[in-house]
Scaffold this motif. Structure first.
Motif, PDB file in Angstrom:
ATOM      1  N   PRO A  77     -29.104 -13.300  -7.919  1.00  7.67           N
ATOM      2  CA  PRO A  77     -29.698 -14.310  -8.813  1.00  7.67           C
ATOM      3  C   PRO A  77     -29.855 -15.644  -8.092  1.00  7.67           C
ATOM      4  O   PRO A  77     -28.973 -16.077  -7.347  1.00  7.67           O
ATOM      5  CB  PRO A  77     -28.679 -14.407  -9.958  1.00  7.67           C
ATOM      6  CG  PRO A  77     -27.953 -13.100  -9.931  1.00  7.67           C
ATOM      7  CD  PRO A  77     -27.894 -12.683  -8.489  1.00  7.67           C
ATOM      8  N   THR A  78     -30.991 -16.292  -8.313  1.00 12.13           N
ATOM      9  CA  THR A  78     -31.275 -17.567  -7.646  1.00 12.13           C
ATOM     10  C   THR A  78     -31.695 -18.604  -8.680  1.00 12.13           C
ATOM     11  O   THR A  78     -31.970 -18.279  -9.837  1.00 12.13           O
ATOM     12  CB  THR A  78     -32.398 -17.413  -6.607  1.00 12.13           C
ATOM     13  OG1 THR A  78     -33.609 -16.996  -7.272  1.00 12.13           O
ATOM     14  CG2 THR A  78     -32.025 -16.396  -5.545  1.00 12.13           C
ATOM     15  N   HIS A  79     -31.733 -19.852  -8.246  1.00 13.71           N
ATOM     16  CA  HIS A  79     -32.224 -20.941  -9.086  1.00 13.71           C
ATOM     17  C   HIS A  79     -33.188 -21.780  -8.274  1.00 13.71           C
ATOM     18  O   HIS A  79     -33.308 -21.621  -7.067  1.00 13.71           O
ATOM     19  CB  HIS A  79     -31.058 -21.805  -9.585  1.00 13.71           C
ATOM     20  CG  HIS A  79     -30.240 -22.386  -8.475  1.00 13.71           C
ATOM     21  ND1 HIS A  79     -29.218 -21.690  -7.863  1.00 13.71           N
ATOM     22  CD2 HIS A  79     -30.299 -23.588  -7.848  1.00 13.71           C
ATOM     23  CE1 HIS A  79     -28.673 -22.431  -6.916  1.00 13.71           C
ATOM     24  NE2 HIS A  79     -29.315 -23.588  -6.883  1.00 13.71           N
ATOM     25  N   LEU A  80     -33.894 -22.671  -8.945  1.00 15.56           N
ATOM     26  CA  LEU A  80     -34.894 -23.502  -8.287  1.00 15.56           C
ATOM     27  C   LEU A  80     -34.243 -24.346  -7.197  1.00 15.56           C
ATOM     28  O   LEU A  80     -33.289 -25.075  -7.450  1.00 15.56           O
ATOM     29  CB  LEU A  80     -35.585 -24.403  -9.305  1.00 15.56           C
ATOM     30  CG  LEU A  80     -36.723 -25.282  -8.777  1.00 15.56           C
ATOM     31  CD1 LEU A  80     -37.876 -24.428  -8.305  1.00 15.56           C
ATOM     32  CD2 LEU A  80     -37.176 -26.261  -9.865  1.00 15.56           C
ATOM     33  N   SER A  81     -34.753 -24.233  -5.978  1.00 14.86           N
ATOM     34  CA  SER A  81     -34.195 -24.972  -4.857  1.00 14.86           C
ATOM     35  C   SER A  81     -34.552 -26.451  -4.975  1.00 14.86           C
ATOM     36  O   SER A  81     -35.697 -26.804  -5.224  1.00 14.86           O
ATOM     37  CB  SER A  81     -34.728 -24.418  -3.525  1.00 14.86           C
ATOM     38  OG  SER A  81     -34.416 -23.051  -3.397  1.00 14.86           O
TER      39      SER A  81
END
Length: 295
Positions: free
Chosen positions: A74-78
């Motif tokens: 899972p990632t988020h906005l860099s």
């Protein structure tokens, strides 16, 4: 005085315990110190690196997690750039190791390198541009990730929003690389800096294949180049004192833009399809192979 000096020399070279201890310490530490000095002098202080760029939502940061851990996370906005150390997988061989003997122990070592991930939001792309403006002696290539499922339009004669955004960003990246070559102080120019366009999400039904991604981006960059050139020319007509830097991307800004034109400024471009997330898992073997070719 001479007698005292003679006594000191006799004690120094005599079989006393302090002399034996000091001699043993010097004998043990000297080879280690010499080896450490030579190793640091000959070992590169920086690993080769790749710059990871692309619009928001293209799957760029998810790709970074696959490179690092072997599976997406899972990632988020860099918001800021991040750098991770990555190792080439056993299934991919570095180009520098292709001609080494199988019995060479260094041939079994998996090369390590760095991946610099940059934010894809339009207001934060200055981080990627700054990486390209300043000298990067260890930069081996640029990976531009694009969502191949967002490039097609349902309206005939109108570009998709995803295609326009990706092409504008890619245009600016390539223009910086072109200026890097034309602004070089030496006649030889800067070293080659390859660009991989990673056409992501090819597992989706609406995704364009790699060849169509290539032609769609070339056509959209041609349109963008023409529009920007017209805007600059109109500004120059309205204000004759305006000194605008006119550097068009490619062959003087005329005709159709093609990625092959960038080879003249030492920027070979390759479009390779794959997917970071899919029903059958990730398929990024083509991207690994490209990275191996640069190492």
């Amino acid at each position: 005085m001479n007698q005292r000096l003679e006594d000191l020399l006799t004690k120094a070279w005599g079989p006393s315990l302090p002399v034996i201890i000091v001699t043993a310490i010097v004998a043990l530490l000297l080879p280690i110190l010499v080896h450490t000095f030579l190793y640091r002098a000959r070992t590169p202080t920086s690993l080769p690196s790749f710059l990871l760029v692309g619009p928001s939502g293209s799957g760029k940061t998810s790709l970074l997690t696959v490179f690092e851990n072997g599976s997406p996370a899972p990632t988020h906005l860099s918001q800021t750039p991040s750098t991770v150390q990555v190792q080439l997988p056993p299934s991919t061989k570095a180009d520098s190791q292709k001609y080494r003997s199988e019995h060479d122990p260094t041939a079994k070592q998996r090369p390590k390198f760095l991946i610099i991930d940059t934010p894809g939001h339009g207001k934060l792309r200055n981080h990627a541009f700054e990486q390209l403006r300043k000298p990067q002696p260890h930069l081996k290539g640029i990976i531009f990730v694009v969502d191949s499922a967002s490039l097609s339009s349902d309206t005939p004669g109108r570009s998709a929003a995803g295609l326009t955004e990706a092409a504008q960003y890619l245009h600016d990246i390539l223009l910086l690389l072109q200026k890097r070559y034309t602004g070089a102080k030496s006649s030889k120019g800067p070293p080659e800096l390859p660009v991989l366009i990673a056409a992501n999400k090819l597992d989706l039904f609406t995704a364009l294949p790699a060849q169509l991604v290539k032609s769609a981006l070339e056509a959209e960059i041609t349109r963008i180049r023409t529009t920007r050139a017209k805007g600059l020319l109109d500004s120059a007509v309205k204000d004759e004192t305006l000194e605008e830097e006119r550097e068009w991307l490619g062959d003087g800004g005329e005709g159709k833009f093609e990625f092959g034109q960038m080879e003249e400024v030492n920027v070979p471009i390759k479009v390779v399809g794959g997917n970071v997330i899919g029903a059958d898992g990730s398929d990024i073997s083509g991207w690994w192979e490209w990275i191996g070719e640069q190492l």
